[in-house]
Design an enzyme around this catalytic site. Sequence first.
Site, mmCIF file in Angstrom:
data_model
loop_
_atom_site.group_PDB
_atom_site.id
_atom_site.type_symbol
_atom_site.label_atom_id
_atom_site.label_comp_id
_atom_site.label_asym_id
_atom_site.label_seq_id
_atom_site.Cartn_x
_atom_site.Cartn_y
_atom_site.Cartn_z
ATOM 1 N N LYS A 1 20.956 -10.332 8.595
ATOM 2 C CA LYS A 1 20.181 -10.742 7.317
ATOM 3 C C LYS A 1 19.009 -11.743 7.758
ATOM 4 O O LYS A 1 19.500 -12.597 8.852
ATOM 5 C CB LYS A 1 21.119 -11.582 6.372
ATOM 6 C CG LYS A 1 20.701 -12.193 4.966
ATOM 7 C CD LYS A 1 21.815 -12.712 4.320
ATOM 8 C CE LYS A 1 21.177 -13.125 3.148
ATOM 9 N NZ LYS A 1 22.335 -13.943 2.293
ATOM 10 N N SER B 1 22.783 -11.744 -2.180
ATOM 11 C CA SER B 1 21.598 -11.635 -1.600
ATOM 12 C C SER B 1 21.530 -10.942 -0.469
ATOM 13 O O SER B 1 20.306 -10.674 0.267
ATOM 14 C CB SER B 1 21.109 -12.921 -1.214
ATOM 15 O OG SER B 1 21.866 -13.878 -0.533
ATOM 16 N N SER C 1 27.386 -13.183 -1.973
ATOM 17 C CA SER C 1 26.097 -12.519 -1.569
ATOM 18 C C SER C 1 26.470 -11.535 -0.587
ATOM 19 O O SER C 1 25.753 -10.793 -0.074
ATOM 20 C CB SER C 1 25.238 -13.439 -1.115
ATOM 21 O OG SER C 1 24.364 -14.029 -1.907
#
Length: 511
Positions: free
Chosen positions: A112, A187, A211
Amino acid sequence: MSSIPISKDVALVTGASAAFGSTGELTPATRSASSGELHELGLAAAAHAIRTGEISSEAYVGGLLERAREHADLKAFITIDGASVLEAASQADRARRAGRSAPLLGVPLAVKDSYLTKGLTTTVGTSVLAAYRPTQDAEAIAGVKDAGAIIFGKNNLVEMSYGLTGLNAHHGQVKNPYNKAHVTGGSSSGAGASVAARIVPAALGGDTVGSIRVPASLCGVVGYKPTPGRWPAKGVAPISDTLDTTGLLARSVEDCELLDALLTKSPVHSVSLSGNLSGNLKGVRFAYAPRQYLADVDVEVDRAFRETLRRLKDAGAELVEVDLKEEFLALADSTTWSIFFHETMPAVRKFIAANQLPISFEEIYAGLGENIRGSWSHFVVASGAGYVSDEKYLAALNVGRQELSSRLAQIAFGQADALLFPTTPCAAPRIENQWNFQVGGKDVTHLFLSRNTHPSSSAGLPGINIPMALNSEGLPLGLELDAAAGRDRELLALARRVEQVLGRLPGPTGF
């Protein structure tokens, strides 16, 4: 030739040429990888195949780079430096031939884009950090590199990790591999998409209110959120120091166990590549709380969850229905969001200072896309109408959070080994309706996607999503298992047994 997303460090036409040949044709180094099913390998399986010489890291990585190019329309990555990735794979192969070994030698792992990566652009999903190349790695990145892993690329994410759908105003809307008209969740949106699409075997993500678990549920992959503090978080852009955890999206619980062992410096030998699990759940007690976790869920989610309970019971598990009390959801809401919003500004400021980012909080705020900036304007900055006062924040932190933790410990974990519930109350919404949609005939917002995951975050529990079923549209539905704080190894072992009972979901078609 279509291209992998362009790196801000090295134009990916360079990496693409190295991986695919100057005309886009597969080179001999990559042809063998793409001709089989190597993209289905997980972390442990790929590590085993490379270690034993069944495959080369260079061939494996080259095949995955080809998949990244083919599926660039998913918008799963912000940065891939293909040339550097292939060179790292070649070095891993040379090291293996020289007799050196490491648990993840030559295995690619996506990350990420909220993790600092030395020499590789870290944007945190913003445009204002588009050229920022850190001088050091986040602690977790250093850990996986020490284990021999190769950083394949930086996954797209919701800007500043501040959202649940996968939209990024600067780097594009991440699309769900099971149906590109639907969101991935967020996310850790690009992480979910890249693992589901078999571009990478696993991806490091981050979870504050869901997330990791939300995109894992919506994309049909495994998503593990450790107990806060179990995995290193230094060098990862924060939202909330209280709620944030680093974690993993993968396609098996086994791979989560492996990385958990590596990052916690626990014995790796307890994770067996060929472990033969019977699927027998005798002696296991599961709690479930339908009044709380099935309230207002989609009818197909309800049906799939109850069918899952039946299958677990048939495998020998004992099911215990519990009631976490009527005000549980309201308590979880007020506690979670008060902590989440109040801690964002000081956490981001501290991260900027500690890592000497070449930017200020105010510059990040000014450069946010419309949706995220609107949220920060209302809740995060002190002048916002919804700004959480110190008094309300401290009450959430010291009273609400303790009540949630106590209630779950006494009512759920006092009677069972784990708490079960649907990870998300619905399947992935359509992209065009991602902010407001209907579930069970009721209007909800995107925040509804974390309705079942954020109580675990406030209570400081470890949780893992396991793919549960596909709905009538072919979209994944997830099952979450939570355990008491600090019982991560037990949770992972139990999740692996549940996974054996439920089996694996079919992957998305066309991937």
